[in-house]
Design a protein around this motif. Sequence first.
Motif, PDB file in Angstrom:
ATOM      1  N   SER A 125      18.043  32.711  -1.500  1.00  0.00           N
ATOM      2  CA  SER A 125      17.881  32.783  -0.042  1.00  0.00           C
ATOM      3  C   SER A 125      17.578  34.199   0.427  1.00  0.00           C
ATOM      4  N   GLY A 126      17.934  35.173  -0.379  1.00  0.00           N
ATOM      5  CA  GLY A 126      17.731  36.575  -0.013  1.00  0.00           C
ATOM      6  C   GLY A 126      18.933  37.216   0.641  1.00  0.00           C
TER       7      GLY A 126
ATOM      8  N   LYS B 138      10.488  30.031  -3.745  1.00  0.00           N
ATOM      9  CA  LYS B 138       9.229  30.024  -2.980  1.00  0.00           C
ATOM     10  C   LYS B 138       9.443  30.100  -1.477  1.00  0.00           C
ATOM     11  N   THR B 139      10.628  29.731  -1.007  1.00  0.00           N
ATOM     12  CA  THR B 139      10.901  29.764   0.432  1.00  0.00           C
ATOM     13  C   THR B 139      11.441  31.113   0.894  1.00  0.00           C
ATOM     14  N   PHE B 140      11.630  32.060  -0.028  1.00  0.00           N
ATOM     15  CA  PHE B 140      12.138  33.384   0.325  1.00  0.00           C
ATOM     16  C   PHE B 140      11.180  34.064   1.287  1.00  0.00           C
ATOM     17  N   ASP B 141      11.740  34.586   2.374  1.00  0.00           N
ATOM     18  CA  ASP B 141      10.957  35.280   3.390  1.00  0.00           C
ATOM     19  C   ASP B 141      11.339  36.751   3.364  1.00  0.00           C
ATOM     20  N   ASN B 142      10.463  37.597   2.867  1.00  0.00           N
ATOM     21  CA  ASN B 142      10.739  39.028   2.789  1.00  0.00           C
ATOM     22  C   ASN B 142      10.642  39.628   4.190  1.00  0.00           C
ATOM     23  N   LYS B 143      11.786  39.868   4.795  1.00  0.00           N
ATOM     24  CA  LYS B 143      11.839  40.414   6.154  1.00  0.00           C
ATOM     25  C   LYS B 143      11.638  41.920   6.171  1.00  0.00           C
TER      26      LYS B 143
ATOM     27  N   GLU C  83       9.041  44.212   5.302  1.00  0.00           N
ATOM     28  CA  GLU C  83       7.642  44.338   4.910  1.00  0.00           C
ATOM     29  C   GLU C  83       7.338  45.645   4.184  1.00  0.00           C
TER      30      GLU C  83
END
Length: 85
Positions: free
Chosen positions: A42-43, A70-75, A77
């Motif tokens: 989940s990060g 695959k659903t990990f959202d790198n907040k 940037e």
Amino acid sequence: APDDYLKSMNCNYIHRRKYLELDERRFDSIEQVLLVDDWIESGKQIFTAIELLDSIDINVVEISVIGINKTFDNKFENIKVNTVI
């Protein structure tokens, strides 16, 4: 107090309370780090680690992991994420 040098942050992961800690004395002359982990689901743990390091003015410049969900959202940037898988 003997624990004055320890920093800790709460990291809820899979509905379990976990704490990440670091010893500030180990980072006296360090400005940048590379975070290494086996898997990012989940990060939450990696984000907590970044916030914890940021609280003592350490810049995370890159994250390296074996695998990542695959659903990990790198907040973050501005942080490069490298994966093997």
